[in-house]
Every structure is written in structure tokens, then in C-alpha cells.
Design an enzyme around this catalytic site. Structure first.
Site, PDB file in Angstrom:
ATOM      1  N   THR A 189       0.951  -0.900   0.018  1.00  0.00           N
ATOM      2  CA  THR A 189      -0.138  -0.281  -0.113  1.00  0.00           C
ATOM      3  C   THR A 189       0.683   1.368  -0.336  1.00  0.00           C
ATOM      4  OG1 THR A 189      -1.533  -1.167   1.517  1.00  0.00           O
ATOM      5  CG2 THR A 189      -1.958   1.317   1.293  1.00  0.00           C
TER       6      THR A 189
ATOM      7  N   GLN B 147       0.757  -8.756  -6.663  1.00  0.00           N
ATOM      8  CA  GLN B 147       0.339 -10.297  -6.426  1.00  0.00           C
ATOM      9  C   GLN B 147       1.344 -11.217  -7.725  1.00  0.00           C
ATOM     10  OE1 GLN B 147      -1.943 -12.253  -4.462  1.00  0.00           O
ATOM     11  NE2 GLN B 147      -2.681 -10.352  -4.055  1.00  0.00           N
TER      12      GLN B 147
ATOM     13  N   CYS C  51     -16.969  -4.813   1.010  1.00  0.00           N
ATOM     14  CA  CYS C  51     -17.862  -4.270   1.827  1.00  0.00           C
ATOM     15  C   CYS C  51     -17.617  -3.000   2.027  1.00  0.00           C
ATOM     16  CB  CYS C  51     -18.318  -4.786   3.249  1.00  0.00           C
ATOM     17  SG  CYS C  51     -19.150  -6.957   3.630  1.00  0.00           S
TER      18      CYS C  51
HETATM   19  C1  LIG Z   1      -2.760  -5.896  -5.807  1.00  0.00           C
HETATM   20  C2  LIG Z   1      -1.960  -5.385  -4.489  1.00  0.00           C
HETATM   21  N1  LIG Z   1      -1.660  -4.198  -4.433  1.00  0.00           N
HETATM   22  C3  LIG Z   1      -1.646  -3.737  -2.860  1.00  0.00           C
HETATM   23  C4  LIG Z   1      -1.792  -4.813  -2.158  1.00  0.00           C
HETATM   24  C5  LIG Z   1      -1.749  -4.301  -0.945  1.00  0.00           C
HETATM   25  O1  LIG Z   1      -0.492  -4.565  -0.183  1.00  0.00           O
HETATM   26  P1  LIG Z   1      -0.487  -4.753   1.660  1.00  0.00           P
HETATM   27  O2  LIG Z   1      -1.197  -5.263   1.817  1.00  0.00           O
HETATM   28  O3  LIG Z   1       1.187  -4.891   1.633  1.00  0.00           O
HETATM   29  O4  LIG Z   1      -0.561  -2.878   1.769  1.00  0.00           O
HETATM   30  C6  LIG Z   1      -2.687  -6.061  -1.893  1.00  0.00           C
HETATM   31  C7  LIG Z   1      -3.429  -6.718  -1.052  1.00  0.00           C
HETATM   32  O5  LIG Z   1      -4.185  -7.175  -0.835  1.00  0.00           O
HETATM   33  C8  LIG Z   1      -2.949  -6.310  -3.362  1.00  0.00           C
HETATM   34  O6  LIG Z   1      -3.306  -7.289  -3.817  1.00  0.00           O
END
Ligand SMILES: Cc1ncc(COP(=O)(O)O)c(C=O)c1O
Length: 378
Positions: A71, A174, A319
Site C-alpha cells: 500500500t 500479487q 463490504c
Molecule cells: C494487488 C495488490 N496491491 C497491493 C496490495 C496491498 O499490499 P499490502 O497489504 O502490503 O499493503 C495488495 C494486498 O492485498 C494487493 O493484492
């Protein structure tokens, strides 16, 4: 404990990763910015982790900026680049993760124009990227989708962006650790990595940068990570991320083969259930990911039913304020809302076995048949 089939949400910490982390939580301490030998020792550990992560994605260690998560890396890529450009246009695909599209929406509130790249009914970004408006400053398209697993034509988009002088970012959270990802060959300027998707600790991640792209830090501080991410380094998490990257490099082929075999077996079994539809079956997907819909159910109902039987999967919907919204990814693919709301995602990993697959199939079949029987009885 039940059977875990939700590896795209998060993977368990690999015990070999925990082992290398423990000394940094128990006995070895120090601030990597300190010049004395306590500091130098942890600095060496961080440098080693940087090499391990760089090796996994074929980048140079100096390309790696450690962050607290995928994130944060996505936010840094978008907001950090935007700060260095005049307010203008940016483009993201319609299927990005919330950690990418919400910073884009935040930039929109600051005056940026956000364009959206559509996907086709298989979940692949359409060739519309060939008509990206010329004044676009940044394009972001994920390497593989977290829900459907669909792999995107990243190298082509990067090439287009390079020739048009547009910064290209890809969220590879991913994909990394599941399929080969080569930062250098891809030609992206920026790439996001999330540790807990490949057996590293939660709260570890990185932004990989080509160093020519100007970035403004989100966190200003003591000059850590070449001034691009302030804050005293979380040494244990970084060391764990490095080890997980090394293991992913060494075991990638084995992991791909393992999950693909299980996923293909499950797909074959699911073909025998007439109410099940498999999304994006005809296109290249992550080997561990399977997204299905089950006619006559909502994803939430199936998820809860399977949970009671001990299986952990994820529903395709999200949700928001107590309302269940269908997956934006499936909606972008043109799937109708009822079908989209009946979606569940099964994502496999290292610990899954052929028995897990058989048991899961039986549980799902039983759930469908019982509900159909109840409905027939009125
Ligand atoms: C495609 C994608 N990008 C970013 C993230 C976020 O990563 P993090 O959980 O390390 O913040 C996720 C998490 O589910 C994700 O699937």
C-alpha cells in the site's frame, strides 16, 4: 485449524524467514544510521536484504526502496511522482487494488484528471492503451490481478509509455513470488512489491525504482532509503523480506508447478458442477488463483458456509458501509451484478495438498446440493 485457501490475502510466515528475523527481535539491536558497530551490523543486514530483493526481480540493489507495505509503495509511486509534475493527467486500469485507485482518487481531488483503462471480458487490459492521451504523465497497470489472477501485458504498456515519455508504474504485489517478474526486462519505471504475499512478514514491502523517475517522499525524515522514505528501518521485517525473496527466487519453479497442479485439478473437478462458472479461464493467470461464481448463491453465503466447514476462501465482493458491493474487477469485465456478487476466490500456496483440493471440492458440492434441495422443498 482448517484448510487455508486464501493465499492472495496473505501468506503464512515461512519458518525459515522467522528464523533469520528472530535475532533482530531478540539480541541484535542497533539503528542502521549509527556509525558505531551496532549500527554497522544492522546496516550490513539491510544491505544484504536489499541484494536478495533485487535478485528476485532482476533489479540493482540501489533500485530498492523499502516500505512498510505494498500500500505504501503504491502511494509513493503515484503521489511521489505527482508531486514532481504539474497537475495533469494520469491513467490507471479499472481493476487496480484499492491501495492504488484510492491515491489516484486523492490526486483527482487535487485537480488531476484520472483516465481509466478498460479491460475486456477476460479481465485483460484492452489495447486502448495505445491511445493514451499525449499529456498523460503517469500510467499504472498491475502486473497480475489479485482477484482473477489475470496477467496483464505490462511490457507492451511500458514500451508504449517509454516511447511517449510517460512514467509507468506496475503494482506487482500479487505476481512477485508466484511468476517470474523481471523489473529490468519489463521496462517499468516503478514497481510495487508486498512481502506478505510471498511468505515474508506482514508490514514489509518495497518500491522498485529506475532512479531516473523523480519521487517526492511521503514520509520526510532522517534521510533513510536515500531520502525517499524517512523513518528508522524496521530491520527484522526487512531481513525477513530479504530471506523470503531469496527463497522465492530459489523455489519459484517448484512453487509454480505445485500450485498450478492443484489449481488445474480443482478446475477439472469444478467443471463437473453445472452451477459453477470459472472466470478468465481462457487467459494466462497466476498459477495459484481461481475465481468462480456459483449460481443461486451470494459469495458471502458460500464463504460463511465453507468457513463453518473449516475452509478459508475469499468472496469477490467488498463490504462498504454495511452494503455488499460486487467486485469492481468483475464489473469492469462486464459481468452482471448478480453473478459478480456470487463470486468467490480460491488462492493456493505452498502448504496446500491434493487432499485439501478434494476436501474443498466435496464441501462446495455438498453446500450447493443441500441448498438446492432446500430450495426444491420450498
Ligand atoms: C494487488 C495488490 N496491491 C497491493 C496490495 C496491498 O499490499 P499490502 O497489504 O502490503 O499493503 C495488495 C494486498 O492485498 C494487493 O493484492
Amino acid at each position: 485449524m482448517g484448510i487455508y485457501l486464501d493465499y492472495n490475502a496473505t501468506t503464512p510466515l515461512d519458518p525459515r524467514v522467522l528464523e533469520v528475523m528472530l535475532p533482530y527481535l531478540q539480541t541484535i539491536h542497533g539503528n542502521a544510521s549509527s556509525v558505531h558497530h551496532f549500527g554497522r551490523r544492522v546496516r550490513t543486514a539491510i544491505d544484504h536484504a536489499r541484494e536478495q530483493v533485487a535478485n528476485l526481480v532482476n533489479a540493482h540493489p540501489s533500485n530498492i526502496i523499502f516500505t512498510s507495505s505494498g500500500t505504501e509503495a503504491n502511494n509513493l509511486a503515484l503521489k511521489g511522482t505527482a508531486c514532481h509534475a504539474e497537475v495533469g493527467r494520469l491513467m490507471i486500469s479499472r481493476i487496480e487494488h484499492a491501495s492504488l485507485y484510492t491515491p489516484a482518487l486523492s490526486l483527482e481531488r487535487q485537480g488531476w484528471i484520472v483516465d481509466y483503462l478498460p479491460v475486456d471480458n477476460t479481465g485483460r487490459v484492452k489495447q486502448d492503451y495505445l491511445t493514451i492521451p499525449p499529456d498523460t504523465r503517469l500510467v499504472s497497470v498491475m502486473t497480475a490481478n489479485n482477484e482473477t489472477g489475470v496477467i496483464q501485458p505490462i511490457a507492451d504498456i511500458a514500451e508504449y509509455c517509454r516511447t511517449h515519455n510517460i512514467v509507468f508504474h506496475t503494482d506487482a504485489s500479487q505476481a512477485i513470488g508466484k511468476i517470474p517478474v523481471d523489473f529490468t526486462a519489463t521496462g517499468a519505471n516503478l514497481m510495487t512489491l508486498s512481502g506478505h504475499k510471498f511468505y515474508a512478514p506482514l508490514g514489509s514491502g518495497a518500491l522498485i525504482t529506475d532512479k531516473t523517475t523523480l519521487l517526492e517522499p511521503l514520509l520526510h525524515g532522517g534521510g533513510q532509503e536515500k531520502g525517499l522514505r524517512g523513518g528508522t528501518e524496521n530491520v527484522a521485517a526487512i531481513v525477513g523480506l530479504g530471506k523470503a525473496a531469496e527463497l522465492a527466487t530459489d523455489e519459484l519453479e517448484k512453487r509454480q508447478r505445485h500450485t498450478r497442479q492443484l489449481r488445474d485439478t480443482l478446475e477439472t473437478l469444478l467443471h463437473t458442477l453445472s452451477s459453477v462458472n470459472i472466470f478468465a479461464e481462457s487467459v494466462e493467470r497466476l498459477p495459484n488463483t481461481l475465481m468462480i461464481s456459483v449460481a443461486g448463491f451470494t459469495g458471502e453465503t458460500i464463504l460463511m458456509g465453507l468457513d463453518r466447514l473449516g475452509f478459508a476462501v475469499s468472496s469477490g465482493s467488498a463490504c462498504h458501509s454495511e452494503k455488499t458491493e460486487p467486485s469492481h474487477v468483475l464489473m469492469a469485465m462486464g459481468i452482471d451484478a448478480t453473478t459478480a456478487k456470487s463470486a468467490i476466490r480460491i488462492s493456493l500456496g505452498n502448504q496446500n495438498t491434493p487432499e485439501d483440493i478434494q476436501q474443498f471440492y466435496q464441501a462446495l458440492k455438498q453446500q450447493i446440493e443441500q441448498t438446492q434441495l432446500l430450495m426444491a422443498l420450498g
